[in-house]
Design an enzyme around this catalytic site. Structure first.
Site, mmCIF file in Angstrom:
data_model
loop_
_atom_site.group_PDB
_atom_site.id
_atom_site.type_symbol
_atom_site.label_atom_id
_atom_site.label_comp_id
_atom_site.label_asym_id
_atom_site.label_seq_id
_atom_site.Cartn_x
_atom_site.Cartn_y
_atom_site.Cartn_z
ATOM 1 N N GLY A 69 68.753 -11.521 -59.454
ATOM 2 C CA GLY A 69 69.532 -10.297 -59.577
ATOM 3 C C GLY A 69 70.276 -9.966 -58.297
ATOM 4 O O GLY A 69 71.416 -9.477 -58.331
ATOM 5 N N HIS A 196 63.141 -10.822 -64.154
ATOM 6 C CA HIS A 196 61.735 -10.502 -63.895
ATOM 7 C C HIS A 196 61.446 -9.007 -64.000
ATOM 8 O O HIS A 196 60.285 -8.599 -63.987
ATOM 9 C CB HIS A 196 61.293 -11.036 -62.528
ATOM 10 C CG HIS A 196 61.852 -10.283 -61.358
ATOM 11 N ND1 HIS A 196 63.105 -10.496 -60.854
ATOM 12 C CD2 HIS A 196 61.295 -9.320 -60.582
ATOM 13 C CE1 HIS A 196 63.308 -9.708 -59.824
ATOM 14 N NE2 HIS A 196 62.229 -8.975 -59.635
ATOM 15 N N CYS A 320 55.760 5.070 -44.236
ATOM 16 C CA CYS A 320 54.489 4.736 -43.598
ATOM 17 C C CYS A 320 53.913 3.421 -44.102
ATOM 18 O O CYS A 320 52.788 3.084 -43.777
ATOM 19 C CB CYS A 320 53.472 5.841 -43.856
ATOM 20 S SG CYS A 320 54.081 7.491 -43.516
#
Length: 460
Positions: A69, A196, A320
């Protein structure tokens, strides 16, 4: 172990597995050759192209298969820009596009072109009229995803495509997240997708270019896939991708309704089960299987690890996490909390028991991580001095600056201020988001000797 990260990669669909195994025996030869093995492979490739084109809503000769993609996006942007180079070198895109589009825009600017990012609202959606205002006489291409990969918000593609068409600018739609759920509406000009994402094999992308769209493939010429995707076609994988796309489309209405109900359960339960949580994204115009929420005072990487240990595979766009040191560009553009961000994307077949199990585990995991980081208890009223309070969080990363702010906000009376010193980029986003969640006033950012000073006034 429940897998809740279908937006990254969906489990291989049973139909994809069957088609892949069958075509390994029948489609291994070169489809460009005229002997029987080559003709057999070519027939399989042509049938797969017709199946995929029907799902996309284009002609078979408008669609080619690429190696991914991302490659489809890069080829689409580069080819459309090259085909319209006499118009100009300006690209319009939304601020929440997939990184493949952002990287293409960066490459254009490195070559002397320019781009304009269209902002989104707090739900992550663009205003179609903003695209109209961003178009210029030298705009060669506009890009808009059909649905966001991090928060699930569906974009107004049909309206935007109409505006672009009226201006004579082709619109490229990244349909990676939505194509398995249905065709993309509107007068789009180019479309990309990735197998996928809907349960096909990895390594297969789709690129559709409507007839009449000026397009000049970049790079050395190749005789395969109309010259738009170089290299030997992976016929077995292509066949499996097309077969699984047809299969998931047949199941989409029923499975989408079922998963939407499960996601609605998560959206409504998270806020009551876990304090200080913000559910982000449009609550209505969204993908049926995806929900994203952000937890205050939580280290995203630790939260993911603890949920994994508890048996649940989820993902995060948090600043984070170990994969990035900067906040998610999607959450930043939306202006929502970036710390402790969790994306749950349910694959087909997810059960109510699995969702209930996740909701049962989540509160304890979040509480444990918060306790480990020293997150504050609710602030008690204070009659302290009105002198401004300064918190030094320099050198400390998300979510520590917000935790330190929350710890001391109760030490100043209503009307008093707290100044947080921080050199963490995430603080620029998360401190205002914390203020919005806790009904405090974000006064603004001021320069400091190191980093920045973020001023907050206590209102409640």
């Amino acid at each position: 172990m429940p897998y809740f990260d279908a937006a990254s990669a969906a489990p291989l669909h049973p139909v994809a597995r069957q088609a892949l195994l069958a075509s390994l025996d029948e489609g291994w030869a070169d489809p460009a050759r005229l002997y029987r093995e080559g003709r057999r492979a070519a027939l399989l490739l042509d049938a797969a192209r017709e199946t995929a084109a029907e799902a996309v809503g284009c002609r078979p000769d408008e669609l080619v298969f690429t190696s991914s993609g991302t490659r489809a996006v890069h080829s689409a942007v580069a080819g459309a820009l090259a085909g319209r180079r006499r118009v100009g070198r300006h690209l319009v895109l939304s601020a929440v596009e997939h990184s493949s589009v952002l990287h293409s825009a960066a490459a254009l600017e490195a070559e002397g072109g320019s781009s304009t990012e269209v902002p989104v609202d707090r739900s992550g959606a663009v205003d179609p009229s903003a695209y109209g205002r961003a178009l210029r006489p030298d705009t060669a291409l506009a890009c808009l995803q059909s649905a966001n990969h991090e928060v699930g918000t569906e974009q107004p593609v049909a309206e935007t495509a109409g505006i672009c068409a009226e201006a004579g600018v082709p619109l490229l739609v990244d349909a990676a997240q939505s194509l398995g759920w249905g065709p993309v509406p509107g007068r789009w000009s180019l479309l990309t997708a990735s197998a996928h994402k809907w349960g096909g094999p990895a390594g297969v992308g789709l690129l559709a270019v409507r007839k009449g769209v000026r397009f000049a493939p970049r790079g050395p010429a190749d005789e395969r896939e109309s010259g738009r995707a170089a290299g030997f076609e992976n016929v077995p994988a292509v066949v499996a991708a097309a077969a699984s796309l047809r299969a998931v489309r047949a199941e989409a209405a029923a499975e989408g309704a079922r998963l939407r109900a499960l996601v609605d359960r998560i959206r409504s339960a998270v806020g009551s089960l876990v304090p200080d949580v913000e559910v982000v994204g449009d609550p209505v115009r969204r993908l049926p299987h995806l929900v994203t929420f952000s937890c205050l005072y939580v280290d995203g990487e630790t939260l993911l690890h603890e949920l994994d240990r508890a048996g649940f595979s989820v993902s995060s766009g948090s600043s984070c996490t170990s994969s990035t040191l900067t906040p998610s560009h999607v959450l930043r553009a939306m202006g929502v909390l970036t710390e402790g961000n969790i994306r749950v994307s349910l694959p087909a077949g997810t059960s109510e028991e699995q969702v209930d199990g996740f909701l049962g585990v989540l509160p304890g995991v979040v509480a444990e991580v918060r306790d480990r980081l020293g997150a504050p208890a609710p602030a008690a009223p204070s009659a302290g001095s009105r002198a401004p309070l300064v918190v030094d969080a320099l050198g400390r990363r998300c979510p520590v600056p917000v935790i330190e702010l929350a710890k001391v906000i109760g030490e100043v009376p209503v009307g008093g201020t707290v100044t947080v010193l921080s050199d963490d980029e995430a603080a620029r986003l998360d401190i205002p988001a914390w203020c919005a969640m806790r009904e405090q006033e974000y006064v603004g950012e001021e320069p400091a000797d190191r980093g920045s000073a973020y001023v907050v006034r206590r209102l409640v």
